[in-house]
Motif scaffolding. Structure first.
Motif, PDB file in Angstrom:
ATOM      1  N   GLY A 151       0.819  -1.213   0.000  1.00  0.00           N
ATOM      2  CA  GLY A 151       0.000   0.000   0.000  1.00  0.00           C
ATOM      3  C   GLY A 151       0.851   1.260   0.000  1.00  0.00           C
ATOM      4  N   ILE A 152       2.043   1.182   0.584  1.00  0.00           N
ATOM      5  CA  ILE A 152       2.939   2.351   0.619  1.00  0.00           C
ATOM      6  C   ILE A 152       3.701   2.478  -0.696  1.00  0.00           C
ATOM      7  N   ASP A 153       4.345   1.352  -1.136  1.00  0.00           N
ATOM      8  CA  ASP A 153       5.117   1.400  -2.387  1.00  0.00           C
ATOM      9  C   ASP A 153       5.199  -0.016  -2.944  1.00  0.00           C
ATOM     10  N   ALA A 154       4.445  -0.289  -4.013  1.00  0.00           N
ATOM     11  CA  ALA A 154       4.356  -1.637  -4.560  1.00  0.00           C
ATOM     12  C   ALA A 154       5.682  -2.100  -5.148  1.00  0.00           C
ATOM     13  N   LYS A 155       6.419  -1.158  -5.807  1.00  0.00           N
ATOM     14  CA  LYS A 155       7.671  -1.552  -6.455  1.00  0.00           C
ATOM     15  C   LYS A 155       8.724  -1.975  -5.432  1.00  0.00           C
ATOM     16  N   LEU A 156       8.897  -1.155  -4.390  1.00  0.00           N
ATOM     17  CA  LEU A 156       9.891  -1.499  -3.372  1.00  0.00           C
ATOM     18  C   LEU A 156       9.514  -2.779  -2.632  1.00  0.00           C
ATOM     19  N   SER A 157       8.219  -3.024  -2.500  1.00  0.00           N
ATOM     20  CA  SER A 157       7.766  -4.208  -1.760  1.00  0.00           C
ATOM     21  C   SER A 157       8.043  -5.507  -2.510  1.00  0.00           C
ATOM     22  N   LEU A 158       8.360  -5.427  -3.806  1.00  0.00           N
ATOM     23  CA  LEU A 158       8.726  -6.628  -4.557  1.00  0.00           C
ATOM     24  C   LEU A 158      10.010  -7.263  -4.015  1.00  0.00           C
TER      25      LEU A 158
END
Length: 598
Positions: A151-158
């Motif tokens: 929810g905060i940052d989808a790309k970094l969460s990958l």
């Protein structure tokens, strides 16, 4: 296996569910806190809004208290549930063992049963407590944190999705290598308990032969094997922590690197990129996700260790008793007669299954005294243990009052049979509690009469406290002869219709032996007495004597009849009685022995 273990949870389901519900509350509060921290930084500290800071500070404090409360309550419910589960499991196992026949007990060693009831159950208790807490907490924490992070940052969460498979593969590798080691460890534990038990039971022999050093070496050897196996397993499990730390620090470094670049690129504006508070939240979620995975790895470690314990416990619970009460049990009319019809018996767990009794055909009338004699290894004890169904015949049948003992309820059969083993085992308590071991059916008068018949009354009166005097475990505070007399009195107190003496006079002197037999003849007239003995004098006045040799009946009759017809009996009699007591000439003896050889 799991289904069988779950059956022992029973009334602890409520506490288990409450533990899982409250731990879920703890997870929710823990996931909310990083989001609150991000808002505090971005909208309070960065903008200098003290009112917002105070408000968010109170919310953070309440969230922390909520997390603490849920965690504490969850721990309480989990402890109660796991302790109750262990109690139920021990109860189920002990009750199962109580229903085992001797052949079932022979399949497991005593030391192995003790290990399963103690060490294995403790392992399962600890694992269950961890499961109802960590197995809920860790997956929920990982899922909620991942959702919040995306929810905060989808790309970094990958980054998380890339690291999780590495961790899972590493844990799987560790588990597959350690499980066989733990299987071996618990088998060795059985041997260790067996050595300790054997040493303590035979400590007088060990000391009299000055074999303490030998016993120490034997114990040290097995203990060393456990140490080596545990060390090897722990060395494998030790890779768990470095693997977790590698994954966690890799995620933190990657998030810090790419997150910092994003913040610099957008100037820290949350509207266009990533803010400082959001980056801190992502780092918090990274820690939470990897800590939850570490919790799961701990569960896998515990499951690896307890899997073997679970298999051993379930093996005990799944064992089917060989001897059970039939559904349509027959009620017999008591008369105390016993019939053996083509009886054959072999120990099922023996190495070759060779019959120890073959084609036994006998009739023991009610009220008769029957002696059983034979050389060492002639299967005398096996013969009498079939009467109360301590073992079941493997061929033919044994009938009590004309009813096959396998068609009677075990409780009725054994209530009507008094069995006294050679080693009269007493239980911790008092003389009275041992003599009334059969329960409420034994009155004070029955107890006193049985003690008088068994020649135990005098030495009981000499003990401080009399019938209330203490008896140590196993009867270690009384002599061997006193122990046998108390065991005989215990069997007689319930007034059985059949009394089986399995070499129960061996520790008695000749005078006590003679007085006891005299009292039995006077007072126990209705019951059939089956007396296994090594001494001819103990059974020479019996109504019938059965001579066993290598599992076969080689002679039946009175003392006088057998002296003139059975070489095996005459050979035993010659070793114990003088020529005058035998009442036979050398010519007559030679004729009997010659007839036996032919």
């Amino acid at each position: 296996m799991v289904k069988k273990l779950i059956e022992s949870i029973r009334e602890q389901k409520k506490n288990s569910i409450l533990a899982m519900v409250t731990i879920s509350g703890e997870v929710v509060f823990e996931v909310i806190i990083p989001l609150l921290m991000a808002n505090l930084i971005d909208y309070g500290i960065d903008m200098g809004d003290m009112g917002y800071i105070v408000k968010m500070g109170i919310v953070l404090l309440l969230s922390a208290l909520g997390q603490l409360f849920c965690g504490a309550i969850s721990g309480k419910f989990a402890a109660i549930a796991s302790s109750g589960f262990a109690r139920n499991l021990r109860h189920d196992m002990f009750y199962k063992v109580q229903n085992y026949s001797f052949s079932n007990i022979d399949k497991f060693s005593t030391a192995s049963i003790v290990t399963r009831l103690t060490t294995d159950v403790t392992n399962l208790q600890n694992t269950y407590q961890m499961i109802i807490r960590m197995a809920v907490r860790s997956p929920l924490m990982a899922i909620f944190s991942l959702v919040a992070a995306f929810g905060i940052d989808a790309k970094l969460s990958l980054i998380f999705l890339a690291i999780i498979p590495v961790l899972v593969l590493g844990l799987y590798f560790i588990m597959t290598r350690t499980h066989p080691i733990f299987e071996r460890v618990f088998r060795t534990y059985d041997k260790l308990n067996s050595v300790v038990q054997e040493n303590l039971h035979g400590i007088r022999v060990v000391k009299s032969f000055v074999r303490e050093d030998h016993e120490n070496k034997k114990f040290t050897g097995i203990s060393e094997n456990i140490y080596k196996d545990f060390k090897k397993a722990e060395q494998q499990l030790a890779w768990n922590a470095p693997l977790m730390q590698l994954c966690m620090y890799a995620a933190v470094l990657l998030l810090s690197w790419f997150g910092a670049r994003t913040i610099v690129a957008c100037g820290g504006d949350a509207a266009t990129g990533l803010s400082t508070g959001e980056l801190l939240s992502l780092l918090s979620y990274a820690t939470q996700i990897l800590m939850s995975l570490m919790g799961l790895s701990m569960i896998f470690v515990m499951l690896t260790m307890s899997r073997t314990s679970g298999e051993r416990v379930v093996e005990l619970l799944n064992e089917t008793p060989d001897i059970t009460t039939p559904e349509n049990a027959v009620k017999s009319v008591p008369d105390g007669s016993i019939d053996f019809e083509h009886v054959q018996f072999s120990y099922r767990h023996g190495t070759e299954g060779k019959p120890v009794l073959s084609d036994i055909n006998l009739h023991i009338p009610a009220g008769a005294t029957v002696g059983v004699i034979g050389g060492t290894g002639s299967s005398k004890s096996s013969f009498v243990q079939l009467i109360p169904r301590l073992y079941d015949v493997t061929g033919g049948s044994i009938s009590l009052d004309g009813i096959d003992v396998r068609d009677m309820t075990l409780s009725e059969l054994r209530r009507r049979i008094g069995y006294i083993p050679q080693q009269g085992r007493l239980f911790s308590g008092t003389v009275e509690s041992n003599l009334k071991f059969a329960g409420d059916m034994v009155s004070d008068d029955d107890m006193h009469q049985a003690a008088r018949i068994a020649q135990a009354e005098d030495f009981i009166a000499e003990r401080e406290g009399g019938y209330d005097s203490p008896i140590s475990q196993g009867g270690s505070n009384v002599s061997g002869g006193q122990r046998q007399r108390l065991a005989i009195a215990r069997a007689l107190a319930k007034k059985p219709e059949v009394v089986v003496f399995d070499d129960s006079f061996s520790a008695l002197d000749y005078k006590t032996d003679a007085r006891l037999r005299e009292e039995l003849a006077k007072n126990v007239t209705d019951a059939a007495l089956v007396v296994v003995a090594q001494r001819i004098a103990t059974i020479m006045h019996a109504d019938q004597i059965i001579v066993l040799d290598d599992g076969h009946v080689v002679g039946t009759g009175t003392h006088e009849e057998l002296l003139r017809s059975c070489p095996a009996y005459l050979e035993i009699a010659q070793s114990q009685l003088s020529a005058e007591e035998l009442g036979l000439t050398q010519k007559e003896i030679a004729a009997v022995m010659e007839g036996g050889e032919r």
